[in-house]
Design a protein around this motif. Structure first.
Motif, mmCIF file in Angstrom:
data_model
loop_
_atom_site.group_PDB
_atom_site.id
_atom_site.type_symbol
_atom_site.label_atom_id
_atom_site.label_comp_id
_atom_site.label_asym_id
_atom_site.label_seq_id
_atom_site.Cartn_x
_atom_site.Cartn_y
_atom_site.Cartn_z
ATOM 1 N N ALA A 24 5.266 -4.506 1.041
ATOM 2 C CA ALA A 24 4.043 -4.324 0.246
ATOM 3 C C ALA A 24 4.314 -3.808 -1.167
ATOM 4 O O ALA A 24 3.386 -3.687 -1.968
ATOM 5 N N ILE A 25 5.558 -3.513 -1.491
ATOM 6 C CA ILE A 25 5.879 -2.949 -2.803
ATOM 7 C C ILE A 25 5.717 -4.015 -3.889
ATOM 8 O O ILE A 25 6.309 -5.087 -3.795
ATOM 9 N N PRO A 26 4.944 -3.713 -4.929
ATOM 10 C CA PRO A 26 4.835 -4.659 -6.048
ATOM 11 C C PRO A 26 6.027 -4.473 -7.011
ATOM 12 O O PRO A 26 6.264 -3.371 -7.509
ATOM 13 N N GLU A 27 6.765 -5.537 -7.226
ATOM 14 C CA GLU A 27 7.967 -5.456 -8.061
ATOM 15 C C GLU A 27 7.673 -4.980 -9.478
ATOM 16 O O GLU A 27 8.522 -4.337 -10.102
ATOM 17 N N GLU A 28 6.480 -5.253 -9.970
ATOM 18 C CA GLU A 28 6.165 -4.847 -11.349
ATOM 19 C C GLU A 28 6.114 -3.320 -11.508
ATOM 20 O O GLU A 28 6.120 -2.806 -12.621
ATOM 21 N N HIS A 29 6.118 -2.592 -10.387
ATOM 22 C CA HIS A 29 6.092 -1.131 -10.440
ATOM 23 C C HIS A 29 7.419 -0.502 -10.009
ATOM 24 O O HIS A 29 7.481 0.704 -9.767
ATOM 25 N N PHE A 30 8.480 -1.290 -9.931
ATOM 26 C CA PHE A 30 9.772 -0.766 -9.483
ATOM 27 C C PHE A 30 10.240 0.437 -10.307
ATOM 28 O O PHE A 30 10.938 1.299 -9.800
ATOM 29 N N ASP A 31 9.887 0.514 -11.571
ATOM 30 C CA ASP A 31 10.353 1.606 -12.431
ATOM 31 C C ASP A 31 9.486 2.861 -12.340
ATOM 32 O O ASP A 31 9.838 3.888 -12.921
ATOM 33 N N TYR A 32 8.378 2.806 -11.620
ATOM 34 C CA TYR A 32 7.455 3.943 -11.541
ATOM 35 C C TYR A 32 8.142 5.173 -10.957
ATOM 36 O O TYR A 32 8.874 5.093 -9.980
ATOM 37 N N LYS A 33 7.871 6.329 -11.581
ATOM 38 C CA LYS A 33 8.319 7.632 -11.071
ATOM 39 C C LYS A 33 7.105 8.550 -11.064
ATOM 40 O O LYS A 33 6.352 8.588 -12.031
ATOM 41 N N SER A 34 6.944 9.307 -10.003
ATOM 42 C CA SER A 34 5.809 10.220 -9.920
ATOM 43 C C SER A 34 5.970 11.409 -10.874
ATOM 44 O O SER A 34 4.987 11.995 -11.301
ATOM 45 N N ASN A 35 7.198 11.765 -11.188
ATOM 46 C CA ASN A 35 7.501 12.766 -12.220
ATOM 47 C C ASN A 35 8.970 12.623 -12.598
ATOM 48 O O ASN A 35 9.703 11.834 -11.996
ATOM 49 N N GLU A 36 9.401 13.404 -13.594
ATOM 50 C CA GLU A 36 10.761 13.234 -14.127
ATOM 51 C C GLU A 36 11.852 13.595 -13.115
ATOM 52 O O GLU A 36 12.982 13.131 -13.224
ATOM 53 N N LYS A 37 11.546 14.403 -12.104
ATOM 54 C CA LYS A 37 12.548 14.783 -11.103
ATOM 55 C C LYS A 37 12.619 13.800 -9.938
ATOM 56 O O LYS A 37 13.549 13.860 -9.137
#
Length: 165
Positions: A24-37
């Motif tokens: 279900a993971i959308p590839e266009e969001h592969f770089d998403y991070k919830s925060n810097e850590k």
């Protein structure tokens, strides 16, 4: 009854759920991070897909010594690559789940880095904590990422807010 006969149904159920979530993971969001850590969505998904390789690492060997290996994290850049990697890992892990003996599950296993011992515990406990619980923990993180991105994802233990009620 052999312990693996108790463990296998849960393993198959949870790995099927994990596969549905990875799909279900959308590839266009592969770089998403919830925060810097945090890990990126791609790093988290690759880590989840790699965890089944810990079944052979645990069942076939008495220890994992980070001082003796050169670890390289997987970096699959598409969902189809990620799923192929996960499926291969699940196939090998499932085979070992069918074969593992009670005696093996009671043997101690150690995680270390050279002389520094992180822990020693029975392989059954390693399987439950560092494989199953670890996967479920990271799967929860992944669903939080997907929810924050307003992406739909499948339920693991029943319907989600995305499912028609």
């Amino acid at each position: 009854m052999k312990l693996n006969e108790f463990l296998l149904p849960e393993f198959l159920y949870e790995t099927a759920n994990t596969r549905k979530l990875l799909a279900a993971i959308p590839e266009e969001h592969f770089d998403y991070k919830s925060n810097e850590k945090a890990m990126s969505l791609s790093q988290l998904a690759n880590h989840i897909a790699e965890i089944p390789t810990w079944v052979p690492a645990t069942f076939l060997y008495p220890e994992l010594d980070f001082g003796k290996i050169k670890y390289e994290a997987p970096n699959h850049n598409t969902v189809s690559e990620l799923l192929a990697f996960y499926d291969k890992n699940i196939e090998e892990a499932t085979k070992l789940m069918h074969e593992v003996s009670n005696e093996t599950l009671h043997e101690n296993w150690t995680m270390r880095n050279g002389e520094t011992v992180y822990f020693t515990m029975p392989k059954l406990s390693v399987y439950r904590t560092f494989i199953m619980n670890h996967t479920i923990h990271h799967r929860g993180q992944l669903t939080a990422y997907l929810r924050a991105l307003n992406c739909k994802f499948p339920g693991m233990y029943g319907p989600t807010a995305d499912d028609a009620m």
